[in-house]
Design an enzyme around this catalytic site. Structure first.
Site, short mmCIF file in Angstrom:
data_model
loop_
_atom_site.label_atom_id
_atom_site.label_comp_id
_atom_site.label_asym_id
_atom_site.label_seq_id
_atom_site.Cartn_x
_atom_site.Cartn_y
_atom_site.Cartn_z
N GLY A 6 68.48 -1.82 -12.10
CA GLY A 6 68.28 -2.86 -11.08
C GLY A 6 69.55 -3.12 -10.30
O GLY A 6 69.78 -4.22 -9.80
N GLY A 9 69.56 -4.82 -6.78
CA GLY A 9 69.05 -6.19 -6.60
C GLY A 9 70.16 -7.19 -6.29
O GLY A 9 71.32 -6.83 -6.14
N GLN A 10 69.77 -8.49 -6.22
CA GLN A 10 70.73 -9.55 -5.83
C GLN A 10 71.92 -9.60 -6.79
O GLN A 10 73.07 -9.57 -6.36
CB GLN A 10 70.03 -10.92 -5.82
CG GLN A 10 70.97 -12.05 -5.40
CD GLN A 10 70.47 -13.44 -5.77
OE1 GLN A 10 69.55 -13.61 -6.57
NE2 GLN A 10 71.10 -14.45 -5.21
N ASP A 32 68.75 2.51 -10.03
CA ASP A 32 67.62 1.69 -9.58
C ASP A 32 66.47 2.64 -9.31
O ASP A 32 66.63 3.87 -9.34
CB ASP A 32 68.01 0.90 -8.30
CG ASP A 32 67.21 -0.40 -8.20
OD1 ASP A 32 67.81 -1.48 -8.28
OD2 ASP A 32 65.96 -0.33 -8.07
N ASP A 49 63.72 5.17 -13.03
CA ASP A 49 62.60 4.21 -13.11
C ASP A 49 62.54 3.73 -14.56
O ASP A 49 62.34 4.52 -15.48
CB ASP A 49 61.30 4.93 -12.72
CG ASP A 49 60.10 4.00 -12.79
OD1 ASP A 49 59.03 4.38 -12.27
OD2 ASP A 49 60.24 2.91 -13.38
N ILE A 50 62.71 2.41 -14.77
CA ILE A 50 62.80 1.89 -16.15
C ILE A 50 61.48 2.06 -16.91
O ILE A 50 61.41 1.89 -18.11
CB ILE A 50 63.21 0.40 -16.19
CG1 ILE A 50 62.25 -0.44 -15.36
CG2 ILE A 50 64.65 0.23 -15.75
CD1 ILE A 50 62.34 -1.91 -15.64
N TYR A 138 56.41 -14.37 -14.99
CA TYR A 138 57.85 -14.04 -15.07
C TYR A 138 58.47 -14.77 -16.27
O TYR A 138 59.15 -14.15 -17.09
CB TYR A 138 58.53 -14.47 -13.77
CG TYR A 138 60.02 -14.42 -13.77
CD1 TYR A 138 60.77 -15.61 -13.76
CD2 TYR A 138 60.72 -13.22 -13.78
CE1 TYR A 138 62.15 -15.59 -13.74
CE2 TYR A 138 62.11 -13.19 -13.75
CZ TYR A 138 62.81 -14.37 -13.73
OH TYR A 138 64.20 -14.34 -13.71
N LYS A 142 60.07 -13.30 -19.80
CA LYS A 142 61.46 -13.58 -20.19
C LYS A 142 61.52 -14.17 -21.60
O LYS A 142 62.45 -13.90 -22.35
CB LYS A 142 62.12 -14.51 -19.17
CG LYS A 142 62.49 -13.82 -17.86
CD LYS A 142 63.45 -12.64 -18.08
CE LYS A 142 63.89 -12.01 -16.80
NZ LYS A 142 64.72 -10.80 -17.01
N ILE A 168 70.35 -18.24 -8.68
CA ILE A 168 71.69 -17.72 -8.37
C ILE A 168 71.86 -17.58 -6.86
O ILE A 168 70.99 -17.03 -6.17
CB ILE A 168 71.93 -16.39 -9.09
CG1 ILE A 168 71.98 -16.66 -10.60
CG2 ILE A 168 73.23 -15.73 -8.63
CD1 ILE A 168 72.08 -15.46 -11.46
C1 VAH Z 1 63.53 -16.77 -9.60
N1 VAH Z 1 65.87 -16.48 -9.06
O1 VAH Z 1 63.48 -17.62 -8.75
C2 VAH Z 1 64.90 -16.36 -10.13
C3 VAH Z 1 65.34 -17.22 -11.29
C4 VAH Z 1 65.46 -19.55 -12.25
C5 VAH Z 1 65.08 -18.72 -11.07
O2 VAH Z 1 64.78 -16.81 -12.47
O3 VAH Z 1 62.54 -16.24 -10.03
#
Ligand code: VAH
Length: 314
Positions: A6, A9-10, A32, A49-50, A138, A142, A168
């Site tokens: 990745g 990414g940001q 990536d 590719d992961i 998401y 996590k 972030i």
């Molecule tokens: C998101 N930037 O918005 C990420 C992050 C806590 C937010 O996990 O999905």
């Protein structure tokens, strides 16, 4: 050598150069899913590719990797639009990385997120240990990342470490489909158009952190002696603020800046998360301490963006 997934990414866009400065350009292999990328200009880049275990294994053997920094994942907003994609990428990805780590004795760093917390979690100064029942795909992936990482640590001895990142904010890279993206877009819009329509309500308070603090905190955890760690995944934050408070800080630098609000589906995601985080365990275990607050970050980002667009400083 370190493999960063990745990397485009940001976080990857800034963490890769930061790691290369610290550990040497050729000791950090960026990867990536995309074929090529500008980051290859500054050092080794491989397309990986992961989801493809054998391809990842090939990269690990060929480049003599002993540490994987696994950033590749689908963030919260895109995840709610395509849940099946987020579920697949975010679970299969960490499963492949941990299996490769077990077989090849690799270290693993994989970010978690404050998104592991949900509506039943205390919203203010959320503690290190508390209920984590997220309502986004998401967030669910996590929680799984943390649990499967801890399992590989205690069952197979894999050195797995993780940080529950807040939103972030960076001046160098666009965010990639998160709910906190407004806090990055707003600066670019303020400089370019002196106005911004925010996709969250003005009083939506969320935990955030400026990228320089993120980079420093991540290295601090990665380099912390094993015996100092009491957790495999740590709460981490820099500050908490609302879009209205952010707009007020921007107006101190750009007085004519105007903001209006048009909440969308991301409002519900934001409201399921904590408003602020207690990161005292990270402060105790490995001396974590953020350096930026909303005011110093705003000054720093606006001067950086003006420089990049070679605009006058005031
Ligand atoms: C998101 N930037 O918005 C990420 C992050 C806590 C937010 O996990 O999905």
């Amino acid at each position: 050598r370190i493999l960063v997934t990745g990397a485009v990414g940001q976080i990857g866009s800034e963490l890769v150069p930061f790691l290369r400065k610290r550990y040497g350009v050729n000791n950090v292999i960026a990867s990536d899913v995309s074929e090529i990328h500008s980051s290859s200009a500054e050092g080794p880049y491989v397309q990986a590719d992961i989801m493809k275990f054998d391809k990842l294994d090939e990269v690990i053997q060929k480049h003599d990797i002993n540490f994987v920094i696994h950033l590749a994942c689908v963030l919260s907003a895109i995840g709610e639009q395509i849940p099946v994609l987020a579920l697949k990428v975010n679970t299969r990805g960490i499963e492949n990385i941990l299996e490769l780590a077990r077989i090849n004795k690799l270290r693993v760093y994989a970010p978690s997120s404050i998104a592991i917390y949900g509506p039943t979690t205390p919203k203010d100064e959320t503690p290190q240990e508390c209920v984590a029942r997220p309502t986004t795909i998401y967030g669910i992936t996590k929680v799984y990342t943390e649990l499967i990482g801890e399992y590989y640590h205690q069952r197979f001895g894999v050195d797995f470490r993780s940080l529950r990142y807040p939103g972030i904010i960076s001046s160098e890279a666009q965010p990639g489909g998160g709910t906190t993206d407004y806090a990055v877009e707003i600066y670019h819009e303020a400089i370019a158009n002196k106005k911004y329509t925010c996709f969250l309500k003005e009083d939506t308070k969320m935990p955030m952190m400026y990228m320089p603090d993120t980079l420093r905190g991540t290295i601090q955890l990665i380099e912390a002696p094993e015996e100092t760690l009491t957790q495999r995944s740590y709460n981490l934050t820099g500050m908490s603020f609302t879009p209205a408070e952010m707009a007020k800080e921007i107006q101190k630098e750009i007085p004519e800046f105007q903001i209006d609000y048009s909440p969308d589906f991301r409002q519900a995601i934001a409201e399921s998360w904590p408003r602020s985080i207690d990161d005292s365990v990270a402060r105790r275990d490995w001396n974590w301490k953020p350096e930026f607050n909303l005011s110093s970050m705003t000054k720093h980002i606006i001067s950086r963006l003006r420089e990049k667009k070679n605009l006058p400083s005031t």
